[in-house]
Design an enzyme around this catalytic site. Structure first.
Site, PDB file in Angstrom:
ATOM      1  N   HIS A   1       0.862  -1.189   0.000  1.00  0.00           N
ATOM      2  CA  HIS A   1       0.000   0.000   0.000  1.00  0.00           C
ATOM      3  C   HIS A   1       0.896   1.235   0.000  1.00  0.00           C
ATOM      4  O   HIS A   1       1.305   1.717   1.052  1.00  0.00           O
ATOM      5  CB  HIS A   1      -0.904  -0.007   1.237  1.00  0.00           C
TER       6      HIS A   1
ATOM      7  N   TYR B   1     -10.278   6.401  -3.317  1.00  0.00           N
ATOM      8  CA  TYR B   1     -11.177   6.374  -2.160  1.00  0.00           C
ATOM      9  C   TYR B   1     -12.628   6.086  -2.553  1.00  0.00           C
ATOM     10  O   TYR B   1     -13.395   5.539  -1.783  1.00  0.00           O
ATOM     11  CB  TYR B   1     -11.147   7.739  -1.461  1.00  0.00           C
TER      12      TYR B   1
ATOM     13  N   ASP C   1       1.840   2.717   3.758  1.00  0.00           N
ATOM     14  CA  ASP C   1       1.135   3.935   3.353  1.00  0.00           C
ATOM     15  C   ASP C   1       2.146   5.003   2.941  1.00  0.00           C
ATOM     16  O   ASP C   1       1.926   6.195   3.102  1.00  0.00           O
ATOM     17  CB  ASP C   1       0.236   4.459   4.470  1.00  0.00           C
TER      18      ASP C   1
ATOM     19  N   HIS D   1      -5.072   0.310   7.899  1.00  0.00           N
ATOM     20  CA  HIS D   1      -5.068   1.403   8.888  1.00  0.00           C
ATOM     21  C   HIS D   1      -5.771   0.975  10.180  1.00  0.00           C
ATOM     22  O   HIS D   1      -6.359   1.795  10.882  1.00  0.00           O
ATOM     23  CB  HIS D   1      -5.722   2.677   8.337  1.00  0.00           C
TER      24      HIS D   1
ATOM     25  N   HIS E   1       1.695   5.139  -1.966  1.00  0.00           N
ATOM     26  CA  HIS E   1       1.275   6.218  -2.867  1.00  0.00           C
ATOM     27  C   HIS E   1       2.481   6.631  -3.712  1.00  0.00           C
ATOM     28  O   HIS E   1       3.112   7.666  -3.478  1.00  0.00           O
ATOM     29  CB  HIS E   1       0.703   7.376  -2.064  1.00  0.00           C
TER      30      HIS E   1
ATOM     31  N   THR F   1      -7.251   9.879  -1.475  1.00  0.00           N
ATOM     32  CA  THR F   1      -8.336  10.853  -1.448  1.00  0.00           C
ATOM     33  C   THR F   1      -8.545  11.497  -2.808  1.00  0.00           C
ATOM     34  O   THR F   1      -9.676  11.691  -3.262  1.00  0.00           O
ATOM     35  CB  THR F   1      -8.028  11.962  -0.416  1.00  0.00           C
TER      36      THR F   1
ATOM     37  N   GLU G   1      -5.370  17.154   1.255  1.00  0.00           N
ATOM     38  CA  GLU G   1      -6.502  17.496   2.118  1.00  0.00           C
ATOM     39  C   GLU G   1      -6.434  18.918   2.658  1.00  0.00           C
ATOM     40  O   GLU G   1      -7.437  19.462   3.114  1.00  0.00           O
ATOM     41  CB  GLU G   1      -6.586  16.513   3.297  1.00  0.00           C
TER      42      GLU G   1
END
Length: 391
Positions: free
Chosen positions: A62, A131, A286, A225, A64, A100, A71
């Protein structure tokens, strides 16, 4: 090119003892008690691993790789991941995802970034989607993405129980899981659905309901998570007790944990003490995702960035600080991840598997050398490979 790793203690991840490993090209040719290298046989590279432990290359399921975040506005978009960070972390296989932002970070770019990293020497895969539900895809459908695009192995990260999610209905979520399952079956892939769990009160409710009301196997969904709060962690234990896979995120500040957060390394020990089988547990970093901190009014009050280096840090901590056995701890970032995601050739030091190997110093378990696809990319702590645009 033939490479011989001599005198290493092998954790395959099961402990095999002190042996020699022969690598032929990008594949493990075999494991032997001792290899005598003939003179004038041809070009053979010898790696003396005396005092080292050989473990499978790490799988980060996982990440990115394009960057994430946003955000807090456009200036809070996190940067792309570079190959040097991956290899320094001992990672030889990485699964990229969107979070997101599924608008300015799109799947075409994610796929291109995955191909770029693979050209630089690491094995890559991606999740289709982000998401939100309905799921963004490349070909127009979940099944087609999984079936027709080699690097797409599943869907994710679908956000549930989070104020940033698309607030899908239960029926919407189950349809995504069903499409991913059939796409995986028809293509010989896992078709896993990687599920982002937020801090909302609904927790794992949709997943428990799916198991109870449908024929979709519990292994089709991988919630992540799950250490963000003690309440969610306890719910995850109940999910694991009925056979579910649970994924703990390693990116955190170990010296400044958020209130009620469960550190991954400590969480592994807690799960084992609760009777959860080791093969149901995995870690992911993450990496390069944003780590936003929201107050009770859902207002952004802080922002960090995830690190792929945390993946092995938490495994190492679980061994040195929480007394988890190395051959158990290493499974959560090697064989377990490979099995859960159906990554063929990955996750073990074994004949005919991919030649992805990490050498650890026996005295402190620090990463010393990394072999990715049969190529030595880190040697005695020195990085040998950097990205195209890295200095």
């Amino acid at each position: 090119m033939i490479t011989v790793i001599k005198n290493c203690e092998i954790y395959s991840p099961e402990y095999l003892g002190k042996k020699d490993i022969i690598i032929n090209g990008d594949t493990i040719e075999g494991i032997y008690e001792s290899v005598d290298i003939p003179e004038n046989f041809g070009e053979i590279k010898v790696i003396n691993a005396e005092g080292k432990l050989a473990v499978p290359g790490f799988i980060d399921s996982h990440v990115h790789i394009l960057g994430g975040g946003g955000e807090g506005g456009f200036k809070t978009r996190t940067p792309e991941l570079q190959i040097s960070e991956i290899f320094e972390a001992g990672i030889t296989s990485v699964i990229g995802c969107l979070g997101t932002d599924g608008v300015c970070r799109d799947l075409n770019s994610l796929l291109a970034k995955a191909r770029a990293l693979e050209e630089e020497g690491v094995s890559t895969y991606i999740y289709s989607g982000s998401y939100e539900i309905p799921v963004n895809t490349i070909t127009g459908s979940i099944r087609s993405d999984i079936m027709l695009i080699d690097k797409v192995i599943g869907i994710g990260e679908i956000a549930l129980s989070d104020h940033r999610s698309s607030q899908p209905t239960y029926e919407d979520f189950v349809k995504v899981c069903a499409a991913a399952r059939v796409g995986g079956m028809l293509s010989g892939k896992g078709g896993a659905v990687n599920v982002h769990l937020g801090a909302g009160e609904r927790g794992l409710q949709y997943l428990f309901r799916m198991v109870k009301e449908t024929e979709i196997p519990i292994s089709q969904v991988i919630p992540t998570h799950l250490g963000r709060s003690r309440k969610l962690f306890e719910e995850a234990i109940e999910f694991a007790k009925i056979g579910g896979i649970i994924d703990l995120t390693t990116s955190c500040d170990p010296d400044n944990l958020e209130e009620d957060e469960v550190k991954a390394g400590t969480g592994l020990k807690m799960l084992l003490d609760a009777g959860i089988p080791i093969n149901q547990i995995q870690f992911s970093s993450d990496g390069h995702g944003s780590l936003p901190l929201f107050n009770s009014r859902r207002e952004l009050v802080g922002l960090g960035i995830g690190s792929v280096r945390s993946l092995y840090r938490e495994v190492r901590d679980s061994v040195l600080k929480d007394s988890v056995k190395l051959e158990d701890a290493i499974k959560v970032i090697t064989s377990n991840a490979a099995d859960h995601l159906s990554l063929k050739g990955k996750g073990k030091i074994e004949k005919d598997r991919d030649a992805d190997i990490v050498l650890l110093a026996k005295e402190d378990l620090n990463i010393r050398s990394v072999i990715s696809g049969g190529k030595e990319v880190m040697k005695n702590g020195e990085l040998l490979v950097k990205g195209t645009f890295e200095r």
